[in-house]
Write a protein that holds these residues in place. Sequence first.
Motif, mmCIF file in Angstrom:
data_model
loop_
_atom_site.group_PDB
_atom_site.id
_atom_site.type_symbol
_atom_site.label_atom_id
_atom_site.label_comp_id
_atom_site.label_asym_id
_atom_site.label_seq_id
_atom_site.Cartn_x
_atom_site.Cartn_y
_atom_site.Cartn_z
ATOM 1 N N MET A 198 -5.946 3.374 6.081
ATOM 2 C CA MET A 198 -5.264 2.496 7.018
ATOM 3 C C MET A 198 -4.886 1.161 6.372
ATOM 4 S SD MET A 198 -4.958 4.432 9.527
ATOM 5 C CE MET A 198 -4.239 3.298 10.698
ATOM 6 N N ASP A 199 -5.653 0.718 5.351
ATOM 7 C CA ASP A 199 -5.325 -0.553 4.693
ATOM 8 C C ASP A 199 -4.310 -0.376 3.574
ATOM 9 O OD1 ASP A 199 -6.793 0.724 2.771
ATOM 10 O OD2 ASP A 199 -8.400 -0.766 2.667
ATOM 11 N N GLY A 200 -3.927 0.873 3.263
ATOM 12 C CA GLY A 200 -2.917 1.125 2.254
ATOM 13 C C GLY A 200 -3.383 0.927 0.829
ATOM 14 N N GLN A 201 -4.680 0.699 0.595
ATOM 15 C CA GLN A 201 -5.191 0.454 -0.752
ATOM 16 C C GLN A 201 -5.854 1.680 -1.364
ATOM 17 O OE1 GLN A 201 -4.663 -2.511 -2.421
ATOM 18 N NE2 GLN A 201 -3.390 -2.860 -0.615
ATOM 19 N N THR A 202 -6.113 2.696 -0.543
ATOM 20 C CA THR A 202 -6.832 3.888 -0.999
ATOM 21 C C THR A 202 -6.042 5.135 -0.628
ATOM 22 O OG1 THR A 202 -8.923 2.724 -0.633
ATOM 23 C CG2 THR A 202 -9.035 5.113 -0.929
ATOM 24 N N ILE A 203 -6.091 6.115 -1.529
ATOM 25 C CA ILE A 203 -5.466 7.416 -1.284
ATOM 26 C C ILE A 203 -6.568 8.463 -1.200
ATOM 27 C CG2 ILE A 203 -3.877 9.156 -2.172
ATOM 28 C CD1 ILE A 203 -2.490 6.902 -3.710
ATOM 29 N N CYS A 204 -6.549 9.257 -0.145
ATOM 30 C CA CYS A 204 -7.504 10.352 0.035
ATOM 31 C C CYS A 204 -6.815 11.660 -0.358
ATOM 32 C CB CYS A 204 -7.985 10.431 1.477
ATOM 33 S SG CYS A 204 -8.518 8.843 2.166
ATOM 34 N N THR A 205 -7.433 12.433 -1.249
ATOM 35 C CA THR A 205 -6.822 13.673 -1.729
ATOM 36 C C THR A 205 -7.800 14.830 -1.611
ATOM 37 O OG1 THR A 205 -7.518 13.193 -4.014
ATOM 38 C CG2 THR A 205 -5.313 12.463 -3.353
ATOM 39 N N GLY A 206 -7.274 15.999 -1.227
ATOM 40 C CA GLY A 206 -8.062 17.221 -1.161
ATOM 41 C C GLY A 206 -7.566 18.216 -2.201
#
Length: 511
Positions: A363-371
């Motif tokens: 939500m803060d645009g600083q982290t990317i979550c990947t599967g």
Amino acid sequence: MIMNPEELAMRAINHALKALKKRHLLEEGAHAPAFVALSRPFASQGSEWKEKAENFELELQQCYKAQSRLSEQLVTEVAECRTAKALVQEKETLINDLQTEVTQTREECSQLKESLEEKTKAVDLVMSENKELRAQLEEMTLKAKTAEDENKMLIDRWMLQKMQDAERLNEANALYEEMMNRLKASGLEQLANQQVDGVVRQFEAGAENFAGSTVPTACKHKIPAHEGGCTSILFEYQSDRLISGGQERSVKIWDTKTGMLTRTLDGSLGSILDLTVTHDNRYIIAASSSCNLYVWDVNSGRIRHTLTGHKDKVCAVDVSKVSSSLVVSAAYDRTIKLWDLQKGYSTLTMMSHSNCNSLCFSMDGQTICTGHTDGNLRLWDITKGEVVSEVAAHSNAITSISISRSGNNILTSGRDNLHNLFDMRSMEVCGTFRATGNRLANNWSRSCISPDDRYVTSGSADGSVYVWSRFRSDIVSTLREDYSPINACAWSGLGKPLASADKNGTICIWT
């Protein structure tokens, strides 16, 4: 005078015949005494005749032998003459062929010379155009440098203005603080608090409210959307308009109230594997099997950017919740790329140990979550370009990642047919959802969380759509219209409706 081999052979044969005739006449002359002697009585000349007869017989044998040798020689010379004649004809044929080839080669050489002259003229033209383009490039570079200097000057002026504004704001804050102190000193603190509370309540009354999600029970519309299968669906932000992408390389926008098609976006060179939309609903970004990403302007229906750089099919894409110009994508070349939509090119490339099937921004645009296909959930810091956290989320490949509206939870779905809810802060599992008949159809089966974070939804290979309560972890609804495997589910940000897309390209709108 030069004679051909046939004339030479005829002359040799005539010469040999004359020689034989001459030899025959000589032999007849030699045999004449013998014939005279034969006319004498045999009694008186018997021995003499006998001796002469033996000599004649010997000479006759020698003549026969000589004649045989001459005949063989004649036959040999005739054969050699014929062979020489055939060889001459063959050489003449070869000479004619060579002359024909020489003529053709000369013609080809002439054509090549003409082509070379044309190419030379074309190269000269291209070189002159290139020279003009270089001159234009230098001119544009000079203009760009001038504009950059002007931009820098404007930024400096803007920063100076901001500093001045900040100083004025500090002065206003100091004045406000002084006034508040005066209010406290004069006994009006309670009245001021009441006024502030009123302002706060008035602000909260105008704030955005999100409607609660409604558990669907029936299919409102069944839409044959895409031929060959529908691979991805999502709703526009705060809208009930549905966006879908399919195997036939098109993106379509649907009115879920009527089930009617409102717009078709073409131009992709490959199948659409994933979709995302900017928060102003102006641009739609599609991940394609052609190794590219396509950015459409929804208003014009035209492609604004074609983002190139991946070396294999692009299977996941998302746009930042903070900036609509920042996009992230993942492809089967094991790269994760950040893109700037304003510039139209990649600004960061990160390498992964395993192929990524799904991703999303925090939500803060600083982290990317990947599967990933190895079953791990990874968190990437985009400022460092590296993994900051990793957890083994599933025993098999992860097919889908969804982040909750609050940003505190991440939903992952895997080929082990489990749906795990992780706490974003501790990366611990805070909920697991499963069902006996729920089996994910493929490596890109997309699940979702409802807008109010109360429900988890997933499609199954048997054509069913399962809805779980997030807090009780039990099934609250099972929906089925046919038996085709479900590829994706999406929930409108308004709380309803729920949409599902299957392998046959059919979209169901559930209410």
